[in-house]
Design an enzyme around this catalytic site. Structure first.
Site, PDB file in Angstrom:
ATOM      1  N   LYS A  17       0.619  -1.124  -0.179  1.00 29.41           N
ATOM      2  CA  LYS A  17      -0.143  -0.294   0.026  1.00 29.41           C
ATOM      3  C   LYS A  17       1.561   1.235   0.254  1.00 29.41           C
ATOM      4  CE  LYS A  17      -3.613   2.251   2.271  1.00 29.41           C
ATOM      5  NZ  LYS A  17      -2.739   3.398   3.001  1.00 29.41           N
ATOM      6  N   LYS A  22       7.667   0.286   1.989  1.00 29.63           N
ATOM      7  CA  LYS A  22       8.051  -0.032   0.789  1.00 29.63           C
ATOM      8  C   LYS A  22       8.814  -0.067  -0.052  1.00 29.63           C
ATOM      9  CE  LYS A  22       5.552   0.023  -3.063  1.00 29.63           C
ATOM     10  NZ  LYS A  22       6.178   1.000  -3.393  1.00 29.63           N
ATOM     11  N   LYS A  48       6.534   8.720  -8.848  1.00 31.62           N
ATOM     12  CA  LYS A  48       7.171   9.787  -8.140  1.00 31.62           C
ATOM     13  C   LYS A  48       8.550   9.716  -8.001  1.00 31.62           C
ATOM     14  CE  LYS A  48       5.678   8.531  -4.366  1.00 31.62           C
ATOM     15  NZ  LYS A  48       5.015   7.890  -3.966  1.00 31.62           N
ATOM     16  N   ASP A 132      -1.114  -1.095  -5.449  1.00 29.50           N
ATOM     17  CA  ASP A 132      -1.965  -2.075  -5.147  1.00 29.50           C
ATOM     18  C   ASP A 132      -1.607  -2.448  -6.545  1.00 29.50           C
ATOM     19  OD1 ASP A 132      -3.084  -2.344  -3.364  1.00 29.50           O
ATOM     20  OD2 ASP A 132      -4.651  -2.015  -3.951  1.00 29.50           O
TER      21      ASP A 132
END
Length: 279
Positions: A17, A22, A48, A132
């Site tokens: 998520k 992450k 990004k 996701d």
């Protein structure tokens, strides 16, 4: 110390998520393996373009921006060297609200493949993938059979676990020929209750928990300073090392996911246990 791998590179994708940390986990994994002497290619699959920031100490040029600016492109335009000689690529993508980020990832995979970068003699290839996998572009590492293992970074918060379960459904779609799921990585762990929630969730999935990273001031400071944890003598560094060992030492499993009804049953179970404990 570098261990022997097969002739083929070990290709691993990190999913989770948005905002779960992450990229912090993925970048630190790449740094750990680079420090051990492996030839590592780290690919940030996020518009990004901030996955390699901790490895390079800066924001590097992204593939889509380079493609838009130059007609003749060299390897040096796309690949930047980070700490421990980890080689870094950022896919990039359109500005917020102006296009499909998934298409940017697909275009990046095409360009890296055409230039032979994916075919170079890597020991480890790391894909840090946004959110996701409901979008086919975000599933590109799996859909194009560019990954051998998938890890999901999650916390004990319900929406993070809900997203993890959704990602598992995506992985299941691509595991027809071989198992892909390596396990869960718990981030933002705040204590025994958080670990109990993750372990209960993993038990229902028949999944492995590869390790946990506890919330700490060291991680927060390293993130703001764009630093990696490998040179720091702190608990977070030791936790990342253990997760790297777990990833490299275990085989992948067939993945299972929970239905909407089963997720609700899990949520209610945790809620009732919390109510009992806090009464």
């Amino acid at each position: 110390m570098k261990n022997n791998l097969d002739e083929n590179p070990f290709r691993i994708a990190f999913y989770g998520k948005g905002g779960i940390g992450k990229s912090t986990i993925a970048a630190n994994f790449s740094a750990v393996m680079g420090k051990r002497g492996y030839r590592v290619l780290h690919i940030g699959c996020d518009p990004k373009a901030d996955s390699a920031r901790l490895l390079t100490g800066r924001k590097i040029p992204d593939v889509l921006s380079v493609l838009a600016e130059k007609s003749q492109i060299s390897r040096e335009d796309l690949v930047s060297e980070g700490i421990y000689k980890v080689q870094c690529v950022e896919a990039g993508g359109p500005k917020a609200g102006t296009g499909c980020a998934g298409l940017g990832i697909t275009a990046t995979m095409d360009q890296l493949g055409d230039m032979g970068i994916l075919q170079e003699p890597w020991d480890i290839m790391v894909y840090d993938v946004l959110g996701d996998v409901v979008c086919g572009g975000f599933a590109a590492p799996m859909r194009r059979k560019l990954t051998d293992a998938v890890c999901i970074v999650t916390s004990s918060d319900y929406m993070s676990l809900y997203a993890a379960n959704n990602i598992l459904k995506g992985i299941a779609h691509f595991q027809r020929e071989k198992p892909l799921f390596s396990g869960l990585i718990q981030n933002h762990c705040r204590g025994e209750w958080d670990q109990k929630i993750i372990n209960t969730f993993a038990g229902r999935l028949r999944a492995t928990v590869l390790g946990a990273v506890h919330e700490s001031e060291e991680i927060r400071r390293a993130d703001f300073r764009a630093e990696i944890l490998t040179e720091k003598n702190c608990s977070a560094q030791a936790e990342v090392e253990k997760i790297a060992d777990a990833i490299m030492s275990r085989k992948t499993d067939m993945v299972y996911s929970l239905s909407e009804k089963e997720m609700e049953e899990f949520r209610n179970c945790i809620f009732q246990e919390m109510e009992r404990d806090y009464l």
